[in-house]
Design a protein around this motif. Sequence first.
Motif, PDB file in Angstrom:
ATOM      1  N   MET A   1     -61.991  26.763  35.022  1.00 49.36           N
ATOM      2  CA  MET A   1     -60.565  26.947  34.848  1.00 49.36           C
ATOM      3  C   MET A   1     -59.776  26.233  35.942  1.00 49.36           C
ATOM      4  O   MET A   1     -58.693  25.733  35.695  1.00 49.36           O
ATOM      5  N   VAL A   2     -60.321  26.214  37.142  1.00 52.02           N
ATOM      6  CA  VAL A   2     -59.648  25.528  38.243  1.00 52.02           C
ATOM      7  C   VAL A   2     -59.536  24.044  37.948  1.00 52.02           C
ATOM      8  O   VAL A   2     -58.497  23.421  38.189  1.00 52.02           O
ATOM      9  N   GLN A   3     -60.564  23.477  37.394  1.00 58.34           N
ATOM     10  CA  GLN A   3     -60.550  22.049  37.072  1.00 58.34           C
ATOM     11  C   GLN A   3     -59.488  21.741  36.021  1.00 58.34           C
ATOM     12  O   GLN A   3     -58.757  20.754  36.145  1.00 58.34           O
ATOM     13  N   GLN A   4     -59.354  22.582  35.013  1.00 57.70           N
ATOM     14  CA  GLN A   4     -58.327  22.382  33.987  1.00 57.70           C
ATOM     15  C   GLN A   4     -56.924  22.560  34.561  1.00 57.70           C
ATOM     16  O   GLN A   4     -56.004  21.829  34.220  1.00 57.70           O
ATOM     17  N   ALA A   5     -56.751  23.545  35.429  1.00 55.25           N
ATOM     18  CA  ALA A   5     -55.436  23.802  36.017  1.00 55.25           C
ATOM     19  C   ALA A   5     -55.005  22.661  36.941  1.00 55.25           C
ATOM     20  O   ALA A   5     -53.825  22.318  37.009  1.00 55.25           O
ATOM     21  N   ASN A   6     -55.949  22.072  37.638  1.00 55.73           N
ATOM     22  CA  ASN A   6     -55.632  21.002  38.592  1.00 55.73           C
ATOM     23  C   ASN A   6     -55.574  19.619  37.958  1.00 55.73           C
ATOM     24  O   ASN A   6     -55.294  18.637  38.640  1.00 55.73           O
ATOM     25  N   LYS A   7     -55.830  19.539  36.664  1.00 55.52           N
ATOM     26  CA  LYS A   7     -55.892  18.241  35.995  1.00 55.52           C
ATOM     27  C   LYS A   7     -54.553  17.488  36.057  1.00 55.52           C
ATOM     28  O   LYS A   7     -54.516  16.277  36.239  1.00 55.52           O
ATOM     29  N   ARG A   8     -53.449  18.184  35.919  1.00 60.04           N
ATOM     30  CA  ARG A   8     -52.132  17.537  35.882  1.00 60.04           C
ATOM     31  C   ARG A   8     -51.357  17.671  37.186  1.00 60.04           C
ATOM     32  O   ARG A   8     -50.207  17.270  37.272  1.00 60.04           O
ATOM     33  N   ARG A   9     -51.938  18.280  38.185  1.00 55.26           N
ATOM     34  CA  ARG A   9     -51.260  18.451  39.463  1.00 55.26           C
ATOM     35  C   ARG A   9     -51.396  17.196  40.318  1.00 55.26           C
ATOM     36  O   ARG A   9     -52.404  16.507  40.265  1.00 55.26           O
ATOM     37  N   SER A  10     -50.375  16.939  41.109  1.00 57.70           N
ATOM     38  CA  SER A  10     -50.439  15.805  42.032  1.00 57.70           C
ATOM     39  C   SER A  10     -50.056  16.298  43.422  1.00 57.70           C
ATOM     40  O   SER A  10     -49.120  17.076  43.581  1.00 57.70           O
ATOM     41  N   ASP A  11     -50.783  15.858  44.407  1.00 58.47           N
ATOM     42  CA  ASP A  11     -50.507  16.223  45.783  1.00 58.47           C
ATOM     43  C   ASP A  11     -49.522  15.204  46.355  1.00 58.47           C
ATOM     44  O   ASP A  11     -49.884  14.051  46.585  1.00 58.47           O
ATOM     45  N   ARG A  12     -48.291  15.621  46.555  1.00 55.02           N
ATOM     46  CA  ARG A  12     -47.264  14.714  47.056  1.00 55.02           C
ATOM     47  C   ARG A  12     -47.015  14.985  48.541  1.00 55.02           C
ATOM     48  O   ARG A  12     -46.898  16.133  48.956  1.00 55.02           O
ATOM     49  N   HIS A  13     -46.888  13.923  49.282  1.00 49.73           N
ATOM     50  CA  HIS A  13     -46.603  14.030  50.708  1.00 49.73           C
ATOM     51  C   HIS A  13     -45.668  12.881  51.086  1.00 49.73           C
ATOM     52  O   HIS A  13     -45.909  11.728  50.722  1.00 49.73           O
ATOM     53  N   PHE A  14     -44.601  13.206  51.782  1.00 51.55           N
ATOM     54  CA  PHE A  14     -43.642  12.204  52.227  1.00 51.55           C
ATOM     55  C   PHE A  14     -43.497  12.293  53.736  1.00 51.55           C
ATOM     56  O   PHE A  14     -43.678  13.352  54.332  1.00 51.55           O
ATOM     57  N   ASP A  15     -43.146  11.192  54.344  1.00 51.49           N
ATOM     58  CA  ASP A  15     -42.903  11.152  55.782  1.00 51.49           C
ATOM     59  C   ASP A  15     -41.403  11.098  56.050  1.00 51.49           C
ATOM     60  O   ASP A  15     -40.620  10.665  55.200  1.00 51.49           O
ATOM     61  N   ILE A  16     -41.017  11.522  57.242  1.00 47.67           N
ATOM     62  CA  ILE A  16     -39.609  11.456  57.631  1.00 47.67           C
ATOM     63  C   ILE A  16     -39.212   9.987  57.713  1.00 47.67           C
ATOM     64  O   ILE A  16     -39.916   9.161  58.283  1.00 47.67           O
ATOM     65  N   GLY A  17     -38.095   9.651  57.075  1.00 50.44           N
ATOM     66  CA  GLY A  17     -37.633   8.265  57.023  1.00 50.44           C
ATOM     67  C   GLY A  17     -37.941   7.585  55.705  1.00 50.44           C
ATOM     68  O   GLY A  17     -37.391   6.523  55.418  1.00 50.44           O
ATOM     69  N   PRO A  47     -31.799   6.110  45.688  1.00 56.08           N
ATOM     70  CA  PRO A  47     -32.711   6.773  46.623  1.00 56.08           C
ATOM     71  C   PRO A  47     -31.982   7.397  47.812  1.00 56.08           C
ATOM     72  O   PRO A  47     -30.929   6.935  48.232  1.00 56.08           O
ATOM     73  N   PHE A  48     -32.582   8.478  48.345  1.00 58.03           N
ATOM     74  CA  PHE A  48     -32.062   9.182  49.510  1.00 58.03           C
ATOM     75  C   PHE A  48     -33.131   9.214  50.592  1.00 58.03           C
ATOM     76  O   PHE A  48     -34.319   9.282  50.305  1.00 58.03           O
ATOM     77  N   LYS A  49     -32.683   9.210  51.827  1.00 60.89           N
ATOM     78  CA  LYS A  49     -33.590   9.200  52.972  1.00 60.89           C
ATOM     79  C   LYS A  49     -34.006  10.633  53.324  1.00 60.89           C
ATOM     80  O   LYS A  49     -33.177  11.553  53.297  1.00 60.89           O
ATOM     81  N   ILE A  50     -35.282  10.824  53.668  1.00 54.42           N
ATOM     82  CA  ILE A  50     -35.780  12.131  54.092  1.00 54.42           C
ATOM     83  C   ILE A  50     -35.468  12.301  55.574  1.00 54.42           C
ATOM     84  O   ILE A  50     -35.846  11.477  56.405  1.00 54.42           O
ATOM     85  N   LEU A  51     -34.754  13.392  55.890  1.00 52.96           N
ATOM     86  CA  LEU A  51     -34.379  13.672  57.274  1.00 52.96           C
ATOM     87  C   LEU A  51     -35.385  14.573  57.982  1.00 52.96           C
ATOM     88  O   LEU A  51     -35.626  14.410  59.173  1.00 52.96           O
ATOM     89  N   ASP A  52     -35.951  15.541  57.233  1.00 51.24           N
ATOM     90  CA  ASP A  52     -36.818  16.521  57.877  1.00 51.24           C
ATOM     91  C   ASP A  52     -37.753  17.142  56.855  1.00 51.24           C
ATOM     92  O   ASP A  52     -37.424  17.207  55.660  1.00 51.24           O
ATOM     93  N   LYS A  53     -38.921  17.583  57.333  1.00 51.20           N
ATOM     94  CA  LYS A  53     -39.860  18.311  56.492  1.00 51.20           C
ATOM     95  C   LYS A  53     -39.763  19.782  56.871  1.00 51.20           C
ATOM     96  O   LYS A  53     -39.912  20.143  58.036  1.00 51.20           O
ATOM     97  N   ILE A  54     -39.503  20.632  55.882  1.00 52.25           N
ATOM     98  CA  ILE A  54     -39.326  22.053  56.124  1.00 52.25           C
ATOM     99  C   ILE A  54     -40.468  22.778  55.433  1.00 52.25           C
ATOM    100  O   ILE A  54     -40.517  22.845  54.200  1.00 52.25           O
ATOM    101  N   GLY A  55     -41.393  23.309  56.184  1.00 48.13           N
ATOM    102  CA  GLY A  55     -42.559  23.966  55.609  1.00 48.13           C
ATOM    103  C   GLY A  55     -43.506  22.935  55.024  1.00 48.13           C
ATOM    104  O   GLY A  55     -43.518  21.767  55.414  1.00 48.13           O
TER     105      GLY A  55
END
Length: 151
Positions: A1-17, A47-55
């Motif tokens: 079930m975990v494999q099916q649930a994670n099939k469409r998920r994407s791990d997104r990560h952005f940096d400041i700037g 597009p908008f610039k990322i100022l800060d990462k919160i959590g």
Amino acid sequence: MVQQANKRRSDRHFDIGDFVYLKLQPYRQMSLRKQGYHKLRPKFYGPFKILDKIGNVAYQLELPATTDIHNVFHVSQLKKCPNPSAESVIPLPATLPLKDRIPQLILDRKMVKRGRIAATKVLVQWQDSPPEQATWEFYYDLLQKFPNFHP
């Protein structure tokens, strides 16, 4: 079930700037609601610039000073902009000045369910706006915001 649930998920990560596009749904947000064909409007703005990462999953964006929406968004509402200098800017939709609106006339009313109880919704024509731009508001909330208004 975990494999099916994670099939469409994407791990997104952005940096400041980094520059990102912002996904908004103006037909759902009261401060951005406009009359018209919302299905034909763009989904992503920026597009908008990322100022800060919160959590772990929230980012603060550099929005124009004229916007009335909060500038912190969940990572699911953002999309990476690969080349911000070559991209054309899609401005945010104009916000409605909710503080400055004054109700003028009630055009129609209807009963709706609000949770488990019945509530009255009224079609309000606002001062200095045509009847086509009238909005449905809960009658009780309208009287709370404008105690001197008597239809």
